[in-house]
Design a protein around this motif. Sequence first.
Motif, PDB file in Angstrom:
ATOM      1  N   LEU A  77      42.270  34.177  37.691  1.00 18.45           N
ATOM      2  CA  LEU A  77      40.815  34.023  37.555  1.00 18.45           C
ATOM      3  C   LEU A  77      40.340  34.851  36.372  1.00 18.45           C
ATOM      4  O   LEU A  77      40.433  36.077  36.378  1.00 18.45           O
ATOM      5  N   PHE A  91      34.023  33.532  40.875  1.00 23.51           N
ATOM      6  CA  PHE A  91      34.911  33.324  42.013  1.00 23.51           C
ATOM      7  C   PHE A  91      34.517  32.107  42.844  1.00 23.51           C
ATOM      8  O   PHE A  91      35.347  31.263  43.161  1.00 23.51           O
ATOM      9  N   TYR A 110      44.525  33.112  47.096  1.00 24.45           N
ATOM     10  CA  TYR A 110      45.156  34.414  47.313  1.00 24.45           C
ATOM     11  C   TYR A 110      46.328  34.625  46.354  1.00 24.45           C
ATOM     12  O   TYR A 110      46.466  35.699  45.762  1.00 24.45           O
ATOM     13  N   LEU A 119      35.628  38.466  50.152  1.00 26.30           N
ATOM     14  CA  LEU A 119      35.349  37.406  49.171  1.00 26.30           C
ATOM     15  C   LEU A 119      35.301  36.045  49.856  1.00 26.30           C
ATOM     16  O   LEU A 119      34.381  35.258  49.634  1.00 26.30           O
ATOM     17  N   PRO A 128      35.725  37.128  37.001  1.00 22.73           N
ATOM     18  CA  PRO A 128      35.538  37.473  38.420  1.00 22.73           C
ATOM     19  C   PRO A 128      34.191  37.022  38.989  1.00 22.73           C
ATOM     20  O   PRO A 128      34.112  36.652  40.157  1.00 22.73           O
ATOM     21  N   ARG A 154      42.565  41.773  43.524  1.00 24.34           N
ATOM     22  CA  ARG A 154      43.651  41.612  42.546  1.00 24.34           C
ATOM     23  C   ARG A 154      44.674  42.738  42.654  1.00 24.34           C
ATOM     24  O   ARG A 154      45.851  42.547  42.363  1.00 24.34           O
ATOM     25  N   LEU A 171      44.874  34.579  42.421  1.00 22.06           N
ATOM     26  CA  LEU A 171      43.647  35.315  42.076  1.00 22.06           C
ATOM     27  C   LEU A 171      43.748  36.000  40.718  1.00 22.06           C
ATOM     28  O   LEU A 171      42.766  36.119  40.001  1.00 22.06           O
ATOM     29  N   PHE A 222      39.754  40.789  49.689  1.00 22.56           N
ATOM     30  CA  PHE A 222      39.927  39.335  49.601  1.00 22.56           C
ATOM     31  C   PHE A 222      39.240  38.650  50.776  1.00 22.56           C
ATOM     32  O   PHE A 222      38.564  37.633  50.602  1.00 22.56           O
ATOM     33  N   ILE A 279      30.592  40.912  43.961  1.00 17.00           N
ATOM     34  CA  ILE A 279      31.716  39.967  43.874  1.00 17.00           C
ATOM     35  C   ILE A 279      32.754  40.446  42.854  1.00 17.00           C
ATOM     36  O   ILE A 279      33.954  40.396  43.118  1.00 17.00           O
ATOM     37  N   VAL A 309      36.636  41.168  43.664  1.00 21.99           N
ATOM     38  CA  VAL A 309      37.729  40.465  42.986  1.00 21.99           C
ATOM     39  C   VAL A 309      38.713  41.475  42.396  1.00 21.99           C
ATOM     40  O   VAL A 309      39.928  41.331  42.542  1.00 21.99           O
ATOM     41  N   LYS A 310      38.190  42.501  41.757  1.00 21.75           N
ATOM     42  CA  LYS A 310      39.066  43.510  41.148  1.00 21.75           C
ATOM     43  C   LYS A 310      39.900  44.217  42.209  1.00 21.75           C
ATOM     44  O   LYS A 310      41.101  44.446  42.015  1.00 21.75           O
TER      45      LYS A 310
END
Length: 177
Positions: free
Chosen positions: A61, A67, A55, A21, A64, A11, A58, A18, A3, A7-8
């Motif tokens: 956040l 999420f 979206y 995710l 991460p 981003r 993000l 995405f 995850i 996320v990274k």
Amino acid sequence: MDIVKLVKKARKGNDEAFEQLIGTVREKLYRTAYSYVRNEQDALDIYQDTIYKAYTSLKTLKKPESFSSWITKMLVFKSIDFIRKDARYFTTDDEDIFTKIISSEDIESIAISMDLSEAFKFLDSKYKTVILLRYYHDLSIKEIASILNYPEGTVKSHLNRAKKELRPILKEGYMHE
């Protein structure tokens, strides 16, 4: 894939990351929205609004690894806002949310889910939210407190009160401490 890595990547503009995710939380998000509004189209609207907001925000956040909790929090508040703005009073009637949540083919499990669904109709909405987050999303007391902006003691209190309200409604043996 992890995850945090997704996320990274997301981003940095990786739309596929995405989408992956969202794939990890898609079903739970929709079912949670549906449990609030009890209408398929409204639940889809809330779900889509939440995905869009996630979206576009993000980058805000902070953790991460959080999420799932982060996007669930957005969805819960969007659902509550929808109910308030729509000026309709939603109750937990008619649909069997737990029949959909508990998807075992085992007949005994289906019977349990029907009992839970019936019992769920009688819960106050604040207790319903805590029960959904705890037992359906498998969130800790601390995570629920963070999502709802409640002290941990309040979350524990709501869980205990919900269990007390459910206990006489459910058949013996389904609610365990």
